[in-house]
Design a protein around this motif. Structure first.
Motif, short mmCIF file in Angstrom:
data_model
loop_
_atom_site.label_atom_id
_atom_site.label_comp_id
_atom_site.label_asym_id
_atom_site.label_seq_id
_atom_site.Cartn_x
_atom_site.Cartn_y
_atom_site.Cartn_z
N ASP A 29 3.77 -8.38 -12.25
CA ASP A 29 3.24 -7.46 -13.26
C ASP A 29 1.93 -7.98 -13.85
O ASP A 29 1.09 -7.20 -14.29
N SER A 30 1.75 -9.30 -13.85
CA SER A 30 0.56 -9.90 -14.44
C SER A 30 -0.66 -9.84 -13.52
O SER A 30 -1.76 -10.19 -13.95
N THR A 31 -0.48 -9.40 -12.29
CA THR A 31 -1.57 -9.38 -11.31
C THR A 31 -2.01 -7.94 -11.05
O THR A 31 -1.17 -7.05 -10.91
N GLN A 32 -3.30 -7.73 -10.98
CA GLN A 32 -3.81 -6.38 -10.71
C GLN A 32 -3.33 -5.91 -9.34
O GLN A 32 -3.43 -6.63 -8.36
N ARG A 33 -2.83 -4.69 -9.30
CA ARG A 33 -2.38 -4.06 -8.05
C ARG A 33 -3.44 -3.03 -7.65
O ARG A 33 -3.77 -2.14 -8.43
N ILE A 34 -3.95 -3.18 -6.43
CA ILE A 34 -4.82 -2.17 -5.85
C ILE A 34 -4.03 -1.56 -4.70
O ILE A 34 -3.86 -2.18 -3.65
N ASP A 35 -3.52 -0.38 -4.91
CA ASP A 35 -2.58 0.22 -3.97
C ASP A 35 -3.32 1.17 -3.04
O ASP A 35 -3.75 2.25 -3.45
N LEU A 36 -3.47 0.75 -1.79
CA LEU A 36 -4.13 1.58 -0.78
C LEU A 36 -3.11 2.29 0.11
O LEU A 36 -3.50 3.13 0.92
N ALA A 37 -1.83 1.94 -0.01
CA ALA A 37 -0.80 2.48 0.88
C ALA A 37 -0.70 4.00 0.74
O ALA A 37 -0.57 4.52 -0.37
N LEU A 38 -0.75 4.69 1.88
CA LEU A 38 -0.58 6.14 1.91
C LEU A 38 0.77 6.52 2.52
O LEU A 38 1.47 7.37 1.99
N THR A 39 1.07 5.88 3.63
CA THR A 39 2.33 6.12 4.34
C THR A 39 2.53 4.94 5.29
O THR A 39 1.73 4.01 5.30
N LYS A 40 3.58 4.98 6.07
CA LYS A 40 3.89 3.86 6.96
C LYS A 40 2.69 3.50 7.84
O LYS A 40 2.17 4.33 8.57
N ASP A 41 2.26 2.24 7.68
CA ASP A 41 1.17 1.64 8.47
C ASP A 41 -0.22 2.26 8.23
O ASP A 41 -1.12 2.00 9.03
N ILE A 42 -0.38 3.03 7.18
CA ILE A 42 -1.69 3.60 6.88
C ILE A 42 -2.05 3.27 5.44
O ILE A 42 -1.36 3.73 4.53
N PRO A 43 -3.12 2.51 5.23
CA PRO A 43 -3.85 1.75 6.23
C PRO A 43 -3.05 0.53 6.66
O PRO A 43 -2.20 0.03 5.92
N SER A 44 -3.38 0.02 7.81
CA SER A 44 -2.68 -1.17 8.30
C SER A 44 -3.23 -2.42 7.61
O SER A 44 -4.34 -2.42 7.05
N PHE A 45 -2.45 -3.48 7.65
CA PHE A 45 -2.87 -4.76 7.10
C PHE A 45 -4.18 -5.19 7.76
O PHE A 45 -5.13 -5.60 7.09
N LEU A 46 -4.23 -5.11 9.10
CA LEU A 46 -5.42 -5.60 9.81
C LEU A 46 -6.66 -4.78 9.49
O LEU A 46 -7.75 -5.34 9.38
#
Length: 139
Positions: free
Chosen positions: A35-52
């Motif tokens: 909770d103390s760390t900023q979350r930048i949430d790019l997740a849209l759905t499974k594997d999008i975007p991918s980690f790589l």
């Protein structure tokens, strides 16, 4: 408009504020984020975007001197592990330095995210696809 590859304003903002030895993390969809760390949430759905996809773009816009990976990635996700190592080598060549690699148990990795300036969450749904990037200096 910026000319670089990185468009996300939250990611650009965090990278622009990094000093030497500051860290950010890029994580899979399941990585717990303190909770103390900023979350930048790019997740849209499974594997999008991918980690790589996210790692490749962020690593073009950040001076990296060290990375931290979970020890478990070697056995549990060897394909992603090899691609990470390949990209780290490319980054080192582009930066004209050697990027240090540290492996820690996954539980310790999760604890270290609390010290990160931000954690970027991807849609990656494969195990241990997480990395901590430590900022270096270009001079």
């Amino acid at each position: 408009m910026r000319k670089g590859q990185l468009f996300n304003s939250d990611v650009c903002h965090v990278l622009s504020k990094l000093g030497h030895t500051d860290c950010i993390a890029i994580g899979d969809a399941g990585l717990p984020i303190p909770d103390s760390t900023q979350r930048i949430d790019l997740a849209l759905t499974k594997d999008i975007p991918s980690f790589l996809q996210v790692f490749n773009v962020v690593s073009t816009d950040m001076q990296i001197e060290k990375v931290v990976l979970a020890e478990e990635i070697k056995q549990k996700n060897p394909t992603i592990h090899q691609k990470i190592l390949q990209r780290i080598q490319e980054v080192g060549q582009l930066q004209k330095n050697t990027v240090m690699i540290e492996y820690v148990p996954h539980e310790e990795f999760k604890q270290q995210t609390a010290a990160c300036k931000a954690v970027i969450r991807t849609g990656e749904c494969s195990p241990y696809a997480n990395i901590i990037l430590q900022s270096g200096v270009f001079f």
